[in-house]
Motif scaffolding. Structure first.
Motif, PDB file in Angstrom:
ATOM      1  N   GLY A 137      17.851  -4.532  33.647  1.00 24.49           N
ATOM      2  CA  GLY A 137      19.240  -4.828  32.779  1.00 24.49           C
ATOM      3  C   GLY A 137      19.221  -5.410  31.507  1.00 24.49           C
ATOM      4  N   ARG A 138      17.990  -5.773  31.237  1.00 24.56           N
ATOM      5  CA  ARG A 138      17.534  -6.772  30.021  1.00 24.56           C
ATOM      6  C   ARG A 138      16.126  -6.301  29.711  1.00 24.56           C
ATOM      7  NH1 ARG A 138      14.227 -10.561  30.825  1.00 24.56           N
ATOM      8  NH2 ARG A 138      14.491 -12.167  32.567  1.00 24.56           N
ATOM      9  N   PRO A 139      15.660  -6.304  28.489  1.00 21.71           N
ATOM     10  CA  PRO A 139      14.382  -6.141  28.070  1.00 21.71           C
ATOM     11  C   PRO A 139      13.257  -7.005  29.012  1.00 21.71           C
ATOM     12  CG  PRO A 139      15.584  -6.524  26.192  1.00 21.71           C
ATOM     13  CD  PRO A 139      16.514  -6.838  27.232  1.00 21.71           C
ATOM     14  N   LEU A 140      12.257  -6.782  29.258  1.00 24.61           N
ATOM     15  CA  LEU A 140      11.441  -7.581  29.882  1.00 24.61           C
ATOM     16  C   LEU A 140      10.804  -7.998  28.691  1.00 24.61           C
ATOM     17  CD1 LEU A 140       9.773  -8.131  32.685  1.00 24.61           C
ATOM     18  CD2 LEU A 140       7.994  -6.391  31.670  1.00 24.61           C
ATOM     19  N   TYR A 141      10.314  -9.556  29.034  1.00 25.53           N
ATOM     20  CA  TYR A 141       9.979 -10.384  27.875  1.00 25.53           C
ATOM     21  C   TYR A 141       8.534 -10.670  28.040  1.00 25.53           C
ATOM     22  CZ  TYR A 141       9.768 -14.979  25.037  1.00 25.53           C
ATOM     23  OH  TYR A 141       9.337 -15.719  24.225  1.00 25.53           O
ATOM     24  N   LEU A 142       7.726 -10.178  27.052  1.00 24.52           N
ATOM     25  CA  LEU A 142       6.393 -10.749  27.354  1.00 24.52           C
ATOM     26  C   LEU A 142       5.815 -11.556  26.097  1.00 24.52           C
ATOM     27  CD1 LEU A 142       6.422  -7.537  28.296  1.00 24.52           C
ATOM     28  CD2 LEU A 142       4.402  -8.100  29.226  1.00 24.52           C
ATOM     29  N   THR A 143       5.178 -12.606  26.200  1.00 26.37           N
ATOM     30  CA  THR A 143       4.446 -13.396  25.064  1.00 26.37           C
ATOM     31  C   THR A 143       3.092 -13.595  25.493  1.00 26.37           C
ATOM     32  OG1 THR A 143       5.070 -14.875  23.227  1.00 26.37           O
ATOM     33  CG2 THR A 143       5.161 -15.645  25.854  1.00 26.37           C
ATOM     34  N   SER A 144       2.426 -14.338  24.504  1.00 24.48           N
ATOM     35  CA  SER A 144       1.118 -14.614  24.715  1.00 24.48           C
ATOM     36  C   SER A 144       0.776 -16.038  24.276  1.00 24.48           C
ATOM     37  CB  SER A 144       0.025 -13.742  23.855  1.00 24.48           C
ATOM     38  OG  SER A 144       0.188 -12.316  24.107  1.00 24.48           O
ATOM     39  N   ALA A 145      -0.180 -16.644  24.856  1.00 21.05           N
ATOM     40  CA  ALA A 145      -0.681 -17.966  24.569  1.00 21.05           C
ATOM     41  C   ALA A 145      -2.215 -17.884  24.145  1.00 21.05           C
ATOM     42  CB  ALA A 145      -0.291 -18.745  25.738  1.00 21.05           C
ATOM     43  N   ASN A 146      -2.365 -19.097  23.390  1.00 22.49           N
ATOM     44  CA  ASN A 146      -3.867 -19.202  22.995  1.00 22.49           C
ATOM     45  C   ASN A 146      -3.670 -20.991  22.696  1.00 22.49           C
ATOM     46  OD1 ASN A 146      -2.416 -20.033  20.414  1.00 22.49           O
ATOM     47  ND2 ASN A 146      -3.253 -18.348  19.411  1.00 22.49           N
ATOM     48  N   GLY A 147      -4.899 -21.330  22.466  1.00 24.27           N
ATOM     49  CA  GLY A 147      -4.964 -22.832  22.286  1.00 24.27           C
ATOM     50  C   GLY A 147      -3.868 -23.544  21.606  1.00 24.27           C
ATOM     51  N   GLU A 148      -3.667 -23.087  20.335  1.00 26.17           N
ATOM     52  CA  GLU A 148      -2.655 -23.713  19.359  1.00 26.17           C
ATOM     53  C   GLU A 148      -1.278 -23.713  20.234  1.00 26.17           C
ATOM     54  OE1 GLU A 148       0.177 -22.761  15.710  1.00 26.17           O
ATOM     55  OE2 GLU A 148      -1.549 -21.286  16.149  1.00 26.17           O
ATOM     56  N   VAL A 149      -0.816 -22.667  21.255  1.00 26.93           N
ATOM     57  CA  VAL A 149       0.337 -22.517  21.685  1.00 26.93           C
ATOM     58  C   VAL A 149       0.358 -23.637  23.020  1.00 26.93           C
ATOM     59  CG1 VAL A 149       1.581 -21.349  23.567  1.00 26.93           C
ATOM     60  CG2 VAL A 149       0.880 -20.109  21.209  1.00 26.93           C
ATOM     61  N   LEU A 150      -0.729 -23.843  23.600  1.00 30.70           N
ATOM     62  CA  LEU A 150      -1.035 -24.533  24.582  1.00 30.70           C
ATOM     63  C   LEU A 150      -0.755 -26.141  24.065  1.00 30.70           C
ATOM     64  CD1 LEU A 150      -4.174 -23.606  26.626  1.00 30.70           C
ATOM     65  CD2 LEU A 150      -1.704 -23.133  27.059  1.00 30.70           C
ATOM     66  N   SER A 151      -1.265 -26.562  22.860  1.00 30.23           N
ATOM     67  CA  SER A 151      -1.104 -27.766  22.359  1.00 30.23           C
ATOM     68  C   SER A 151       0.240 -28.105  21.812  1.00 30.23           C
ATOM     69  CB  SER A 151      -2.177 -27.774  20.925  1.00 30.23           C
ATOM     70  OG  SER A 151      -2.134 -29.051  20.468  1.00 30.23           O
ATOM     71  N   ARG A 152       0.780 -27.117  21.307  1.00 33.48           N
ATOM     72  CA  ARG A 152       2.248 -27.317  20.730  1.00 33.48           C
ATOM     73  C   ARG A 152       3.048 -27.372  21.758  1.00 33.48           C
ATOM     74  NH1 ARG A 152       3.587 -23.558  15.559  1.00 33.48           N
ATOM     75  NH2 ARG A 152       5.070 -25.151  15.595  1.00 33.48           N
ATOM     76  N   CYS A 153       2.960 -26.560  22.991  1.00 32.41           N
ATOM     77  CA  CYS A 153       3.916 -26.694  24.100  1.00 32.41           C
ATOM     78  C   CYS A 153       3.852 -28.131  24.667  1.00 32.41           C
ATOM     79  CB  CYS A 153       3.723 -25.821  25.208  1.00 32.41           C
ATOM     80  SG  CYS A 153       4.198 -23.931  24.872  1.00 32.41           S
ATOM     81  N   SER A 154       2.894 -28.820  24.628  1.00 32.29           N
ATOM     82  CA  SER A 154       2.380 -29.983  25.258  1.00 32.29           C
ATOM     83  C   SER A 154       3.062 -31.051  24.347  1.00 32.29           C
ATOM     84  CB  SER A 154       1.285 -30.423  25.383  1.00 32.29           C
ATOM     85  OG  SER A 154       0.279 -30.669  24.102  1.00 32.29           O
ATOM     86  N   THR A 155       3.356 -30.990  23.206  1.00 31.16           N
ATOM     87  CA  THR A 155       3.866 -31.909  22.276  1.00 31.16           C
ATOM     88  C   THR A 155       5.444 -31.613  21.500  1.00 31.16           C
ATOM     89  OG1 THR A 155       2.681 -30.888  20.234  1.00 31.16           O
ATOM     90  CG2 THR A 155       1.630 -32.629  21.704  1.00 31.16           C
ATOM     91  N   GLU A 156       5.633 -30.113  21.801  1.00 27.64           N
ATOM     92  CA  GLU A 156       7.132 -29.851  21.272  1.00 27.64           C
ATOM     93  C   GLU A 156       8.001 -29.315  21.996  1.00 27.64           C
ATOM     94  OE1 GLU A 156       6.524 -27.698  17.251  1.00 27.64           O
ATOM     95  OE2 GLU A 156       4.417 -28.337  17.315  1.00 27.64           O
TER      96      GLU A 156
END
Length: 293
Positions: free
Chosen positions: A50-69
């Motif tokens: 009923g809506r798009p399946l949403y896929l994204t990707s994570a690397n080291g930069e993403v892990l770091s930014r998720c932990s601080t932002e």
């Protein structure tokens, strides 16, 4: 604790996918072929949610930014599926987990696997992102590589206001099986959050980072040996030192800390309603979505 609401649609749609917490994010324990097969299967009418399946990707930069932002953390945790697009994530998972990540699922590789399968099954693509010249060059190259692939539309990503709203409506009317969005982190994730409700005819959305830079031929992939030992980031710094050097100098140390301190196996197989599987929280006033309007 942040105000969160569950994502029952996403959890149900991806319940068969094994996960592990890598560096603080719950990532899919799938290889390239398995990820592509899952994407192909999920866009068929019998599996649509009923809506798009949403896929994204994570690397080291993403892990770091998720932990601080917190805003970026929220945008990534809203995804239905997160793949590991970073060899260090794979390497640490092999050291710390009984069932590690089988391989890196780089979007630049995944695109070609999905394209071959989509070409064989008559499934369509829409390619949204990069500037006008780069977008067109990427599409032209993909059409040469996959002459039977249905690319039913494409657009650069430098749209705002009414032009962007109209483009989203155009994409929805074309109803591609796959929408590849290459706007960079976190703008592509913010795009999905804002416009997913208006893209109900789309099968799946895959955020794509710098995918179009590589498809267009503007950038070359790192040598295979650098990819395999987790040094593709160094290759990218060499290509774009002014843009990327400080970014990686500040995010890589934190990413390594997170990988060794926040990597753990799942408590159960499949999906459990944990922090990593929840989304749809109230919007943040600092959200980059405002930059897309």
């Amino acid at each position: 604790m942040r105000d969160r609401r569950a994502n029952p649609v996403g959890r149900a749609a991806t319940a068969s996918v094994p996960r592990a917490t890598i560096g603080g994010l719950r990532l899919a324990v799938l290889d390239l072929e398995q990820t592509a097969d899952f994407m192909i299967d999920m866009v068929h009418p019998r599996r649509r949610v009923g809506r798009p399946l949403y896929l994204t990707s994570a690397n080291g930069e993403v892990l770091s930014r998720c932990s601080t932002e917190p805003m970026i953390d929220r945008l990534f945790r809203a995804a239905d599926l997160i793949n590991a697009d970073g060899q260090p994530l794979v390497t640490v998972s092999k050291l710390r987990l009984p069932k590690p990540l089988p391989e890196r699922v780089a979007t630049t590789d995944l695109f070609h696997v999905v394209a071959r399968k989509a070409e064989a099954q008559g499934l369509s693509f829409y390619m949204f992102g990069a500037n006008e010249a780069e977008n067109r060059a990427a599409v032209d190259n993909v059409r040469r590589m996959y002459p039977r692939l249905k690319i039913i539309g494409h657009s650069h990503g430098y749209l705002r206001g009414e032009a962007l709203q109209s483009k989203v409506d155009e994409i929805n009317a074309l109803a591609p099986a796959f929408l590849w969005v290459g706007l960079g982190v976190p703008h592509e994730q913010a795009f999905v959050e804002e416009f997913m409700p208006r893209l109900g005819n789309v099968g799946a959305i895959k955020t794509s980072g710098g995918l179009f830079n590589f498809l267009s031929g503007r950038h070359a992939r790192a040598p295979k040996w650098m990819q395999h030992v987790g040094l593709e980031w160094a290759w990218r710094v060499w290509l774009e030192p002014r843009r990327l050097l400080w970014r990686y100098l500040t995010t890589n140390p934190r990413a390594l800390y997170l990988l060794f301190h926040q990597t753990r196996p799942p408590l159960t197989t499949g999906i459990t309603p944990t922090r990593g599987d929840e989304c749809d929280v109230p919007s943040d006033p600092t959200d980059p979505v405002s930059a897309l309007r």
